[in-house]
Design a protein around this motif. Sequence first.
Motif, mmCIF file in Angstrom:
data_model
loop_
_atom_site.group_PDB
_atom_site.id
_atom_site.type_symbol
_atom_site.label_atom_id
_atom_site.label_comp_id
_atom_site.label_asym_id
_atom_site.label_seq_id
_atom_site.Cartn_x
_atom_site.Cartn_y
_atom_site.Cartn_z
ATOM 1 N N VAL A 164 31.494 -4.731 -2.526
ATOM 2 C CA VAL A 164 31.613 -4.592 -1.081
ATOM 3 C C VAL A 164 30.240 -4.374 -0.437
ATOM 4 O O VAL A 164 29.989 -4.796 0.675
ATOM 5 N N GLY A 165 29.352 -3.697 -1.136
ATOM 6 C CA GLY A 165 28.018 -3.434 -0.606
ATOM 7 C C GLY A 165 27.875 -2.088 0.053
ATOM 8 O O GLY A 165 27.021 -1.902 0.908
ATOM 9 N N ASN A 166 28.723 -1.122 -0.349
ATOM 10 C CA ASN A 166 28.571 0.200 0.249
ATOM 11 C C ASN A 166 28.247 1.286 -0.769
ATOM 12 O O ASN A 166 28.111 2.429 -0.401
ATOM 13 N N LEU A 167 28.108 0.924 -2.054
ATOM 14 C CA LEU A 167 27.790 1.910 -3.098
ATOM 15 C C LEU A 167 26.832 1.319 -4.125
ATOM 16 O O LEU A 167 26.918 0.149 -4.469
ATOM 17 N N ILE A 172 14.244 -0.834 -7.623
ATOM 18 C CA ILE A 172 15.621 -1.294 -7.840
ATOM 19 C C ILE A 172 16.434 -1.152 -6.560
ATOM 20 O O ILE A 172 17.190 -2.060 -6.185
ATOM 21 N N MET A 173 16.293 -0.026 -5.859
ATOM 22 C CA MET A 173 17.015 0.143 -4.595
ATOM 23 C C MET A 173 16.569 -0.910 -3.584
ATOM 24 O O MET A 173 17.394 -1.450 -2.842
ATOM 25 N N GLU A 174 15.282 -1.208 -3.564
ATOM 26 C CA GLU A 174 14.765 -2.238 -2.671
ATOM 27 C C GLU A 174 15.372 -3.599 -3.009
ATOM 28 O O GLU A 174 15.696 -4.389 -2.122
ATOM 29 N N HIS A 175 15.544 -3.864 -4.309
ATOM 30 C CA HIS A 175 16.161 -5.115 -4.762
ATOM 31 C C HIS A 175 17.586 -5.252 -4.215
ATOM 32 O O HIS A 175 18.002 -6.334 -3.808
ATOM 33 N N TYR A 176 18.337 -4.163 -4.215
ATOM 34 C CA TYR A 176 19.727 -4.185 -3.751
ATOM 35 C C TYR A 176 19.860 -4.004 -2.239
ATOM 36 O O TYR A 176 20.965 -4.115 -1.702
ATOM 37 N N GLN A 177 18.791 -3.733 -1.547
ATOM 38 C CA GLN A 177 18.838 -3.447 -0.118
ATOM 39 C C GLN A 177 19.551 -4.550 0.666
ATOM 40 O O GLN A 177 20.335 -4.275 1.570
ATOM 41 N N GLY A 178 19.325 -5.798 0.320
ATOM 42 C CA GLY A 178 19.969 -6.906 1.020
ATOM 43 C C GLY A 178 21.457 -7.012 0.748
ATOM 44 O O GLY A 178 22.198 -7.613 1.528
ATOM 45 N N ASP A 179 21.931 -6.431 -0.350
ATOM 46 C CA ASP A 179 23.353 -6.471 -0.703
ATOM 47 C C ASP A 179 24.135 -5.312 -0.096
ATOM 48 O O ASP A 179 25.364 -5.311 -0.132
ATOM 49 N N LEU A 180 23.430 -4.318 0.431
ATOM 50 C CA LEU A 180 24.080 -3.124 0.949
ATOM 51 C C LEU A 180 24.293 -3.214 2.454
ATOM 52 O O LEU A 180 23.508 -3.832 3.173
ATOM 53 N N ILE A 181 25.347 -2.569 2.911
ATOM 54 C CA ILE A 181 25.663 -2.514 4.329
ATOM 55 C C ILE A 181 25.372 -1.105 4.815
ATOM 56 O O ILE A 181 25.942 -0.141 4.310
ATOM 57 N N PRO A 195 26.378 6.377 -1.887
ATOM 58 C CA PRO A 195 26.650 5.542 -0.710
ATOM 59 C C PRO A 195 25.383 4.869 -0.184
ATOM 60 O O PRO A 195 24.281 5.389 -0.315
ATOM 61 N N ALA A 196 25.571 3.717 0.440
ATOM 62 C CA ALA A 196 24.448 2.942 0.972
ATOM 63 C C ALA A 196 23.617 3.758 1.957
ATOM 64 O O ALA A 196 22.396 3.616 1.995
ATOM 65 N N SER A 197 24.252 4.630 2.739
ATOM 66 C CA SER A 197 23.497 5.422 3.712
ATOM 67 C C SER A 197 22.447 6.297 3.030
ATOM 68 O O SER A 197 21.334 6.453 3.544
ATOM 69 N N ILE A 198 22.776 6.845 1.866
ATOM 70 C CA ILE A 198 21.805 7.657 1.113
ATOM 71 C C ILE A 198 20.713 6.768 0.534
ATOM 72 O O ILE A 198 19.538 7.116 0.532
ATOM 73 N N VAL A 199 21.091 5.579 0.063
ATOM 74 C CA VAL A 199 20.098 4.638 -0.493
ATOM 75 C C VAL A 199 19.081 4.274 0.586
ATOM 76 O O VAL A 199 17.871 4.303 0.342
ATOM 77 N N ASP A 246 35.270 4.441 -14.446
ATOM 78 C CA ASP A 246 35.432 5.830 -14.874
ATOM 79 C C ASP A 246 35.875 6.701 -13.696
ATOM 80 O O ASP A 246 35.154 6.840 -12.704
ATOM 81 N N GLN A 247 37.065 7.280 -13.801
ATOM 82 C CA GLN A 247 37.642 8.076 -12.720
ATOM 83 C C GLN A 247 36.931 9.409 -12.497
ATOM 84 O O GLN A 247 37.130 10.039 -11.459
ATOM 85 N N VAL A 248 36.135 9.868 -13.444
ATOM 86 C CA VAL A 248 35.466 11.165 -13.286
ATOM 87 C C VAL A 248 34.042 11.037 -12.743
ATOM 88 O O VAL A 248 33.382 12.042 -12.520
ATOM 89 N N THR A 249 33.580 9.812 -12.527
ATOM 90 C CA THR A 249 32.242 9.643 -11.959
ATOM 91 C C THR A 249 32.232 10.186 -10.544
ATOM 92 O O THR A 249 33.010 9.745 -9.697
ATOM 93 N N PRO A 250 31.364 11.163 -10.266
ATOM 94 C CA PRO A 250 31.349 11.770 -8.926
ATOM 95 C C PRO A 250 30.650 10.871 -7.909
ATOM 96 O O PRO A 250 29.932 9.932 -8.256
ATOM 97 N N ARG A 251 30.870 11.209 -6.661
ATOM 98 C CA ARG A 251 30.230 10.511 -5.546
ATOM 99 C C ARG A 251 29.222 11.471 -4.907
ATOM 100 O O ARG A 251 29.514 12.645 -4.707
ATOM 101 N N ALA A 252 28.048 10.943 -4.595
ATOM 102 C CA ALA A 252 27.026 11.755 -3.929
ATOM 103 C C ALA A 252 27.405 11.967 -2.473
ATOM 104 O O ALA A 252 27.788 11.027 -1.778
ATOM 105 N N LEU A 253 27.303 13.219 -2.036
ATOM 106 C CA LEU A 253 27.545 13.555 -0.636
ATOM 107 C C LEU A 253 26.247 13.662 0.135
ATOM 108 O O LEU A 253 26.179 13.326 1.311
#
Length: 120
Positions: free
Chosen positions: A6-9, A107-116, A27-31, A62-69
């Motif tokens: 989707v481009g949000n994580l 790496i984050m810069e590489h994915y920047q175009g894929d993120l919303i 989340p993309a906002s943190i990236v 993996d259902q136990v992988t946490p999400r960054a707030l």
Amino acid sequence: MSCDQVGNLLLFKFSYREAKESGVFVPASIVFWLLEHLPVNQDPNLLQPPAPPAIYQHDWDDQVTPRALSVQCRQFNDFIRMTIELDRKPNLTVLLDRGNVELMRQIMEHYQGDLINLDA
């Protein structure tokens, strides 16, 4: 790191000296915030860090992988300390040397175009 369809994580996967690994959905906002605030390497002699851990489909499932707030960073001379507030586990604090910070930034810069950026 790996981006969702989707481009949000991004899935960050850290490896530690004790051969342990942990993953965090960021989340993309943190990236985008990290890309604005992480320092760009200025040292032409910076050594490349070891290869990052591989990411597989089971890491995404993996259902136990946490999400960054949220993420708090503190820059020191030779490393950055990142404290990641997680939704279902205790906070995760990692120390990243300059080589790992630069690798993560690239790496984050590489994915920047894929993120919303929903916060833009």
